[in-house]
Design a protein around this motif. Structure first.
Motif, PDB file in Angstrom:
ATOM      1  N   TYR A  50       0.870  -1.194   0.000  1.00 56.02           N
ATOM      2  CA  TYR A  50       0.000   0.000   0.000  1.00 56.02           C
ATOM      3  C   TYR A  50       0.899   1.234   0.000  1.00 56.02           C
ATOM      4  N   SER A  51       1.445   1.503  -1.151  1.00 55.49           N
ATOM      5  CA  SER A  51       2.464   2.543  -1.274  1.00 55.49           C
ATOM      6  C   SER A  51       1.949   3.757  -2.032  1.00 55.49           C
ATOM      7  N   GLY A  52       0.715   3.688  -2.496  1.00 56.86           N
ATOM      8  CA  GLY A  52       0.196   4.778  -3.325  1.00 56.86           C
ATOM      9  C   GLY A  52       0.524   4.594  -4.803  1.00 56.86           C
ATOM     10  N   MET A  53       1.249   3.532  -5.121  1.00 56.70           N
ATOM     11  CA  MET A  53       1.672   3.326  -6.502  1.00 56.70           C
ATOM     12  C   MET A  53       0.650   2.544  -7.308  1.00 56.70           C
ATOM     13  N   MET A  54       0.175   1.440  -6.753  1.00 53.82           N
ATOM     14  CA  MET A  54      -0.615   0.522  -7.573  1.00 53.82           C
ATOM     15  C   MET A  54      -2.122   0.646  -7.366  1.00 53.82           C
ATOM     16  N   TYR A  55      -2.526   0.839  -6.138  1.00 54.00           N
ATOM     17  CA  TYR A  55      -3.966   0.962  -5.885  1.00 54.00           C
ATOM     18  C   TYR A  55      -4.187   1.657  -4.556  1.00 54.00           C
ATOM     19  N   GLY A  56      -5.431   2.056  -4.344  1.00 54.28           N
ATOM     20  CA  GLY A  56      -5.759   2.707  -3.087  1.00 54.28           C
ATOM     21  C   GLY A  56      -5.347   4.164  -3.083  1.00 54.28           C
ATOM     22  N   TYR A  57      -5.361   4.727  -1.887  1.00 55.43           N
ATOM     23  CA  TYR A  57      -5.116   6.155  -1.692  1.00 55.43           C
ATOM     24  C   TYR A  57      -3.727   6.570  -2.160  1.00 55.43           C
ATOM     25  N   ARG A  58      -3.636   7.755  -2.789  1.00 54.33           N
ATOM     26  CA  ARG A  58      -2.325   8.371  -3.043  1.00 54.33           C
ATOM     27  C   ARG A  58      -2.415   9.826  -2.585  1.00 54.33           C
ATOM     28  N   SER A  59      -1.467  10.250  -1.798  1.00 54.45           N
ATOM     29  CA  SER A  59      -1.520  11.605  -1.253  1.00 54.45           C
ATOM     30  C   SER A  59      -1.468  12.653  -2.356  1.00 54.45           C
ATOM     31  N   PRO A  60      -2.403  13.609  -2.335  1.00 53.19           N
ATOM     32  CA  PRO A  60      -2.351  14.701  -3.319  1.00 53.19           C
ATOM     33  C   PRO A  60      -1.243  15.699  -2.989  1.00 53.19           C
ATOM     34  N   ASN A  61      -0.643  15.587  -1.810  1.00 56.35           N
ATOM     35  CA  ASN A  61       0.381  16.552  -1.393  1.00 56.35           C
ATOM     36  C   ASN A  61       1.795  16.125  -1.762  1.00 56.35           C
ATOM     37  N   ALA A  62       1.903  14.955  -2.393  1.00 56.36           N
ATOM     38  CA  ALA A  62       3.244  14.443  -2.688  1.00 56.36           C
ATOM     39  C   ALA A  62       3.872  15.196  -3.855  1.00 56.36           C
ATOM     40  N   THR A  63       5.203  15.353  -3.803  1.00 51.34           N
ATOM     41  CA  THR A  63       5.902  16.070  -4.869  1.00 51.34           C
ATOM     42  C   THR A  63       6.934  15.203  -5.578  1.00 51.34           C
ATOM     43  N   ASP A  64       7.344  14.119  -4.956  1.00 47.32           N
ATOM     44  CA  ASP A  64       8.326  13.239  -5.601  1.00 47.32           C
ATOM     45  C   ASP A  64       8.103  11.817  -5.092  1.00 47.32           C
ATOM     46  N   LEU A  65       8.970  10.905  -5.498  1.00 43.86           N
ATOM     47  CA  LEU A  65       8.747   9.496  -5.164  1.00 43.86           C
ATOM     48  C   LEU A  65       8.704   9.278  -3.652  1.00 43.86           C
ATOM     49  N   GLU A  66       9.705   9.827  -2.979  1.00 46.92           N
ATOM     50  CA  GLU A  66       9.773   9.555  -1.545  1.00 46.92           C
ATOM     51  C   GLU A  66       8.587  10.161  -0.796  1.00 46.92           C
ATOM     52  N   SER A  67       8.211  11.386  -1.162  1.00 44.52           N
ATOM     53  CA  SER A  67       7.074  11.989  -0.449  1.00 44.52           C
ATOM     54  C   SER A  67       5.770  11.286  -0.830  1.00 44.52           C
ATOM     55  N   THR A  68       5.726  10.651  -2.001  1.00 45.02           N
ATOM     56  CA  THR A  68       4.527   9.869  -2.351  1.00 45.02           C
ATOM     57  C   THR A  68       4.378   8.708  -1.370  1.00 45.02           C
TER      58      THR A  68
END
Ligand code: GLN
Length: 382
Positions: A228-246
């Motif tokens: 559950y990393s925001g990459m494949m499915y489920g929630y992804r933070s709209p505040n992220a700016t790069d890979l690590e902050s995602t």
């Protein structure tokens, strides 16, 4: 996972479907099945219909209450450390977890893969047997399954003489409710009077079971939940700016407090400095618990202990104290640590009318015997 629709089903569900089961809804539960009160849910807690100021147990609280109030004939839960049996005990139902590997885990959201098993919550023992039979049996999609042919259960028949082993520490443990102990002792006397053998055994490892369970399950959860990393499915933070902050913001914002606590604990026990002290040690203790459980069952047909140390507790009573909440699992984690089948049987009520469940833990792959012994207890008490 809000709004997420699975692309495929689960083997256990598909097998029920094939037998024309009618699925009427999804039920509330603790987030990722982590909890013992259903209070760790993004949807809010489920309330116990026997007393709405009390919890229904968890994590399968919604499944339990749906059957408790007659909305459904039966429901499913997953039991990693008690999530079927403990809510069944709190709501007056039959709740069973099979031998590890009897029912496919394919299609489940994994919490701790070497512990998780699907099982039914039902009003009657017969329904419990029927659902277990339909869901059980080898499935090529779950490599951890027993390859024994799918079992069929004959209707439960109480044996005329049976041997029950009772854990001394369970009756003397701190925090045991007096009525739970009194009912257990009365049941033991009734069994003896009816000609059955009731022996008492010592299990000094009782207090090691909950810590062992939490070291191993959080370790497995920290690995399982990395997807559950925001990459494949489920929630992804709209505040992220790069890979690590995602990764960081998605997981920080998306997971609830209990789930984060467990991911951190699990990551800690698996870290290179701590691995031997915690994870490896807990694996060793798990092996000893399994071996000692087998030794007890070599001279008894089943272990008899209360499912829980108290009847349903108040909403909010333990939610601020994770350790108190973890102790709600004191008597249920043994079956998952050892891989054995166990069932909670709704035998008693306390003076306020709250259900009290008694638990039988049987030999691996001998579900029929567990159901027969359950029938024996039901016939004796009712
Ligand atoms: N209460 C236990 C826990 O929080 C059991 C949960 C379960 O069986 N899924 O881990």
């Amino acid at each position: 996972m809000e709004g997420y629709e699975a692309l495929f089903s689960a083997t256990a569900v598909e097998r029920l479907w094939k037998e024309d089961a009618i699925f009427i809804g999804r039920t509330n539960c603790d987030e990722f099945a982590m909890g013992a009160s259903n209070e760790n849910s993004a949807f809010g807690p489920v309330k116990n219909a026997a007393d709405p100021t009390r919890v229904p147990g968890g994590s399968s609280g919604g499944s339990a209450v749906a059957v408790q109030v007659g909305m459904a004939h039966a429901s499913l839960g997953t039991d990693t450390g008690g999530s079927i049996r403990q809510p069944a005990a709190f709501t007056g139902l039959f709740g069973s977890k099979p031998t590890y590997g009897l029912i496919s885990r394919w299609g489940l959201l994994a919490y701790a893969s070497s512990f998780d098993q699907v099982g039914p919550l039902t009003q009657s023992l017969e329904d419990n047997m029927l659902l277990t039979e339909i869901m059980a049996g080898p499935d090529g999609k779950d490599a951890s399954m027993s390859q024994a042919p799918a079992p069929t259960y004959r209707s439960a028949q109480a044996p005329s003489k049976a041997r029950f082993a009772v854990m001394r520490q369970a009756l003397e443990h701190e925090g045991m409710d007096a009525e739970v102990v009194a009912h257990t002792k009365a049941l033991m006397a009734q069994l003896e009077a009816a000609g059955h053998e009731v022996s008492i055994f010592d299990f000094p490892l009782l207090d090691a079971m909950v810590p062992t369970y939490y070291v191993l399950t959080t370790a497995e959860a920290s690995s399982n939940l990395s997807r559950y990393s925001g990459m494949m499915y489920g929630y992804r933070s709209p505040n992220a700016t790069d890979l690590e902050s995602t990764y960081t913001l998605t997981r920080t914002e998306g997971f609830g407090a209990e789930v984060k606590r467990r991911i951190m604990l699990g990551t800690f026990v698996l870290s290179s400095d701590q691995y031997d002290a915690y994870y490896n040690k807990a694996q060793q203790v798990r092996a000893v618990i399994r071996q000692q459980t087998d030794e007890i069952l070599a001279s008894a047909d089943a272990i008899l202990i209360p499912t829980t140390s108290t009847p349903a507790f108040e909403l909010g009573e333990k939610s601020k104290d994770p350790v108190a909440m973890y102790l709600a699992d004191l008597f249920t984690v043994q079956a998952n640590l050892a891989g054995n089948p166990a069932i909670s049987i709704p035998l008693f009520k306390n003076e306020q009318g709250l259900p009290i469940g008694m638990q039988l833990l049987g030999k691996r792959e001998e579900e029929q015997s567990l159901f027969d012994l359950s029938k024996l207890l039901v016939d004796l008490v009712f």
